[in-house]
Write a protein that holds these residues in place. Sequence first.
Motif, PDB file in Angstrom:
ATOM      1  N   ALA A 120      73.946  45.601  52.547  1.00  0.00           N
ATOM      2  CA  ALA A 120      73.748  45.478  53.992  1.00  0.00           C
ATOM      3  C   ALA A 120      72.292  45.776  54.346  1.00  0.00           C
ATOM      4  CB  ALA A 120      74.669  46.446  54.726  1.00  0.00           C
ATOM      5  N   MET A 141      80.101  52.146  59.503  1.00  0.00           N
ATOM      6  CA  MET A 141      80.823  50.880  59.626  1.00  0.00           C
ATOM      7  C   MET A 141      82.074  50.850  58.757  1.00  0.00           C
ATOM      8  SD  MET A 141      77.871  47.952  59.721  1.00  0.00           S
ATOM      9  CE  MET A 141      76.955  48.433  58.260  1.00  0.00           C
ATOM     10  N   ASP A 142      83.059  50.131  59.235  1.00  0.00           N
ATOM     11  CA  ASP A 142      84.162  49.734  58.378  1.00  0.00           C
ATOM     12  C   ASP A 142      83.664  48.547  57.550  1.00  0.00           C
ATOM     13  OD1 ASP A 142      86.621  50.149  61.037  1.00  0.00           O
ATOM     14  OD2 ASP A 142      85.750  51.618  59.663  1.00  0.00           O
ATOM     15  N   MET A 143      83.994  48.551  56.272  1.00  0.00           N
ATOM     16  CA  MET A 143      83.550  47.486  55.377  1.00  0.00           C
ATOM     17  C   MET A 143      84.771  46.907  54.661  1.00  0.00           C
ATOM     18  SD  MET A 143      80.194  47.706  55.729  1.00  0.00           S
ATOM     19  CE  MET A 143      79.661  46.601  54.414  1.00  0.00           C
ATOM     20  N   CYS A 183      82.061  39.435  52.102  1.00  0.00           N
ATOM     21  CA  CYS A 183      81.891  40.793  52.607  1.00  0.00           C
ATOM     22  C   CYS A 183      81.939  40.766  54.136  1.00  0.00           C
ATOM     23  CB  CYS A 183      80.543  41.334  52.128  1.00  0.00           C
ATOM     24  SG  CYS A 183      80.199  43.039  52.566  1.00  0.00           S
ATOM     25  N   SER A 199      81.816  43.420  57.814  1.00  0.00           N
ATOM     26  CA  SER A 199      81.566  44.757  58.333  1.00  0.00           C
ATOM     27  C   SER A 199      81.671  44.775  59.844  1.00  0.00           C
ATOM     28  CB  SER A 199      80.183  45.257  57.909  1.00  0.00           C
ATOM     29  OG  SER A 199      79.155  44.556  58.597  1.00  0.00           O
ATOM     30  N   ILE A 236      75.712  51.776  56.516  1.00  0.00           N
ATOM     31  CA  ILE A 236      77.104  51.395  56.368  1.00  0.00           C
ATOM     32  C   ILE A 236      78.045  52.563  56.544  1.00  0.00           C
ATOM     33  CG2 ILE A 236      76.530  49.459  54.851  1.00  0.00           C
ATOM     34  CD1 ILE A 236      77.669  51.154  52.525  1.00  0.00           C
ATOM     35  N   SER A 264      84.943  53.749  57.798  1.00  0.00           N
ATOM     36  CA  SER A 264      83.742  54.582  57.826  1.00  0.00           C
ATOM     37  C   SER A 264      84.055  55.995  57.343  1.00  0.00           C
ATOM     38  CB  SER A 264      83.144  54.612  59.229  1.00  0.00           C
ATOM     39  OG  SER A 264      84.098  55.065  60.166  1.00  0.00           O
ATOM     40  N   ARG A 279      82.078  52.537  48.301  1.00  0.00           N
ATOM     41  CA  ARG A 279      80.841  52.387  49.051  1.00  0.00           C
ATOM     42  C   ARG A 279      79.813  53.372  48.536  1.00  0.00           C
ATOM     43  NH1 ARG A 279      82.998  52.755  54.767  1.00  0.00           N
ATOM     44  NH2 ARG A 279      80.820  52.558  55.401  1.00  0.00           N
TER      45      ARG A 279
END
Length: 119
Positions: A24, A34-36, A97, A99, A31, A55, A73
């Motif tokens: 990212a 963030m939700d990934m 991917c 996010s 990140i 997250s 992550r």
Amino acid sequence: QVQLVESGGGLVQAGGSLRVSCAASPRIFSINAMDMAWYRQAPGKQRERVAIIASGGSTNYADSVKGRFTISRDNAKNLVHLQMNSLKLEDTAVYYCWSKFAYSPAEYWGQGTQVTVSS
């Protein structure tokens, strides 16, 4: 604007392993806020979510990949990985991917990376 770039796709035999990664940028978008997730889309099929890591670190997997795939992550490097083991022919797809910040409706997608599992 968050940019996501996938890498690590390729050709692997059934039963093998592969790891795909998502970077990212720019780094000001961390990140860890963030939700990934990883999605995949096979030819002629709808895009489906494979795995998500919130997250806060909690994870969730599609039933089809539970026990075989692991999402992780690396907040320090702004990377998200998807480790794929015991790959099956039906895992062949373009992997994307995704996010999203918890406080914003905006979603971000990478360009995708092809994973092909051969017999």
